[in-house]
Design an enzyme around this catalytic site. Structure first.
Site, PDB file in Angstrom:
ATOM      1  CD  GLN A  86     -12.953  -1.930  -0.590  1.00 14.50           C
ATOM      2  OE1 GLN A  86     -12.103  -1.867   0.284  1.00 14.50           O
ATOM      3  NE2 GLN A  86     -14.148  -2.474  -0.378  1.00 14.50           N
ATOM      4  NE  ARG A 145     -10.047  -5.207   0.468  1.00 15.31           N
ATOM      5  CZ  ARG A 145      -9.308  -4.198   0.967  1.00 15.31           C
ATOM      6  NH1 ARG A 145      -9.900  -3.169   1.544  1.00 15.31           N
ATOM      7  NH2 ARG A 145      -7.991  -4.193   0.871  1.00 15.31           N
ATOM      8  NE  ARG A 170      -3.867   0.645   1.915  1.00 25.07           N
ATOM      9  CZ  ARG A 170      -5.088   0.733   2.441  1.00 25.07           C
ATOM     10  NH1 ARG A 170      -5.294   1.437   3.528  1.00 25.07           N
ATOM     11  NH2 ARG A 170      -6.104   0.099   1.890  1.00 25.07           N
ATOM     12  CB  CYS A 199     -13.984   1.123   0.172  1.00 23.08           C
ATOM     13  SG  CYS A 199     -13.405   2.823   0.306  1.00 23.08           S
ATOM     14  CG  HIS A 202      -8.500   0.209  -2.843  1.00 24.78           C
ATOM     15  ND1 HIS A 202      -7.732  -0.903  -2.515  1.00 24.78           N
ATOM     16  CD2 HIS A 202      -9.137   0.572  -1.693  1.00 24.78           C
ATOM     17  CE1 HIS A 202      -7.903  -1.185  -1.236  1.00 24.78           C
ATOM     18  NE2 HIS A 202      -8.750  -0.311  -0.722  1.00 24.78           N
ATOM     19  CG  ASP A 255     -13.490   6.362  -0.783  1.00 23.70           C
ATOM     20  OD1 ASP A 255     -13.494   6.277   0.457  1.00 23.70           O
ATOM     21  OD2 ASP A 255     -12.459   6.251  -1.478  1.00 23.70           O
TER      22      ASP A 255
HETATM   23  N1  NVA Z   1      -9.931   6.707  -1.268  1.00 25.43           N
HETATM   24  C1  NVA Z   1      -9.545   6.276   0.054  1.00 25.43           C
HETATM   25  C2  NVA Z   1      -9.772   4.801   0.200  1.00 25.43           C
HETATM   26  C3  NVA Z   1      -9.412   4.242   1.545  1.00 25.43           C
HETATM   27  C4  NVA Z   1      -9.622   2.775   1.635  1.00 25.43           C
HETATM   28  C5  NVA Z   1      -8.101   6.633   0.304  1.00 25.43           C
HETATM   29  O1  NVA Z   1      -7.274   6.457  -0.607  1.00 25.43           O
HETATM   30  O2  NVA Z   1      -7.788   7.122   1.392  1.00 25.43           O
HETATM   31  N1   CP Z   2     -11.145  -0.169   2.523  1.00 23.37           N
HETATM   32  C1   CP Z   2      -9.859  -0.210   2.949  1.00 23.37           C
HETATM   33  O1   CP Z   2      -8.927  -0.427   2.171  1.00 23.37           O
HETATM   34  O2   CP Z   2      -9.712  -0.049   4.295  1.00 23.37           O
HETATM   35  P1   CP Z   2      -8.348   0.178   5.113  1.00 23.37           P
HETATM   36  O3   CP Z   2      -7.827   1.534   4.717  1.00 23.37           O
HETATM   37  O4   CP Z   2      -8.752   0.088   6.534  1.00 23.37           O
HETATM   38  O5   CP Z   2      -7.380  -0.893   4.705  1.00 23.37           O
END
Ligand code: NVA
Ligand code: CP
Length: 302
Positions: free
Chosen positions: A133, A289, A103, A261, A130, A221
């Site tokens: 997800q 997930r 990540r 998500c 992502h 989101d």
């Molecule tokens: N769009 C959000 C998704 C988190 C799972 C982010 O990138 O923070």
């Molecule tokens: N939806 C998601 O990726 O959650 P986290 O940021 O908690 O991993």
């Protein structure tokens, strides 16, 4: 040859459908308490440069349930955070573990990591995509609606990593997608252009009501993603009205499902009432997930 899971676009519809099928099998086995240790003795290295609850826990637990082991590595406490090049990290990790989940911020960064690693690399979120997800989301749609096809999908909010991955999914799977963002917050231009070239059925609008009308799957989101915290105030102004609330749900199909998500900012991009309401499948989505990532890891690392 090893295969990576960096973006949905690298995979065909048939291959992704096989992952859905394996997800269903693994989930049933796990619920029945049946043995499904497809990755016995294997290890996953999990590199994090951003926070996480679901991604970290679901990959780690998933690896354990498959008979393997997962290592949590945060950039703050590894040499990656002190500037060790990603390509050296990938080469070294390839000598120890059987797969990497990462990540991070840059999609180019994970592409570089994948190029210099001899082992599969899985995208656990970048600024651009992502994909894990969206796979979990589609599994959830299949569970609740019997199928993911012939449904209309709606995205309301930021044109962010989630929206970009939904665009890729619409291009691969052929479903209708309507995306409503404020002006200036559209999805990535190159992602939109590639989907258009592939004949994806996507409507882009600045009107959340137009996007929601008759839709079967409503999705949103946060307005400010990780890394955009400094823009929170300005985004709150820009995104006023881009909220999934009871009025938006009333415009959608009466049998619609609502997804997010997580983590959510309740009463910003989605109301507390809708998260807790009868259309919400948000916690099934979070659970999936685990199941879908087990199928992805088994496919890549088995
Ligand atoms: N769009 C959000 C998704 C988190 C799972 C982010 O990138 O923070
Ligand atoms: N939806 C998601 O990726 O959650 P986290 O940021 O908690 O991993």
């Amino acid at each position: 040859m090893k295969k990576d899971f960096l973006t949905l676009s690298d995979w065909s519809r048939e291959e992704l459908e096989q992952i859905f099928e394996l997800t269903r099998e693994l989930k049933e086995k796990q619920k029945r308490g049946e043995e499904h240790q497809l990755l016995k003795g294997k290890t996953l290295g999990m590199l994090f440069e951003k926070s996480s609850t679901r991604t970290r826990v679901s990959f780690e637990v998933g690896m354990f349930q498959l008979g393997g082991h997962a290592l949590f590595l945060h950039s703050a406490t590894t040499q990656l955070g002190r500037g060790e090049p990603i390509k050296d990290t990938g080469r070294v990790m390839s000598r120890y573990v059987d797969g990497i989940m990462i990540r991070t911020f840059s999609q180019q960064g994970i592409e570089e990591l994948a190029r210099c690693s001899d082992i599969p690399v899985i995208n656990g979120l970048t600024d651009l995509y992502h994909p894990c997800q969206i796979m979990a989301d589609l599994v959830t749609v299949i569970e609740h609606k019997g199928n993911y096809r012939d449904l209309s999908y709606c995205w309301i909010g930021d044109g962010n990593n989630m929206a970009n991955s939904w665009i890729n999914a619409a291009a691969i799977f052929g479903f209708e997608l309507r995306i409503a963002t404020p002006k200036g917050y559209e999805p990535d231009a190159a992602v939109m252009a590639r989907a258009a070239k592939l004949g994806a059925k996507i409507l882009y609008t600045n009107d959340p009501m137009e996007a929601a009308r008759g839709a079967m799957v409503l999705n949103t989101d946060v307005w400010a993603s990780m890394g955009q915290e400094a823009e929170q105030k300005e985004r709150e102004l820009a995104f006023t009205g881009f909220q999934i609330n009871r009025d938006i749900v009333a415009l959608a199909d009466p049998g619609c499902i609502v997804m997010h998500c997580l983590p959510a900012h309740r009463d910003e991009e989605i109301t507390n009432e809708v998260i807790e309401g009868p259309h919400s499948v948000i916690f099934d989505e979070a659970e999936n997930r685990l199941h879908v990532q087990k199928a992805i890891m088994a496919t890549l690392m088995g």
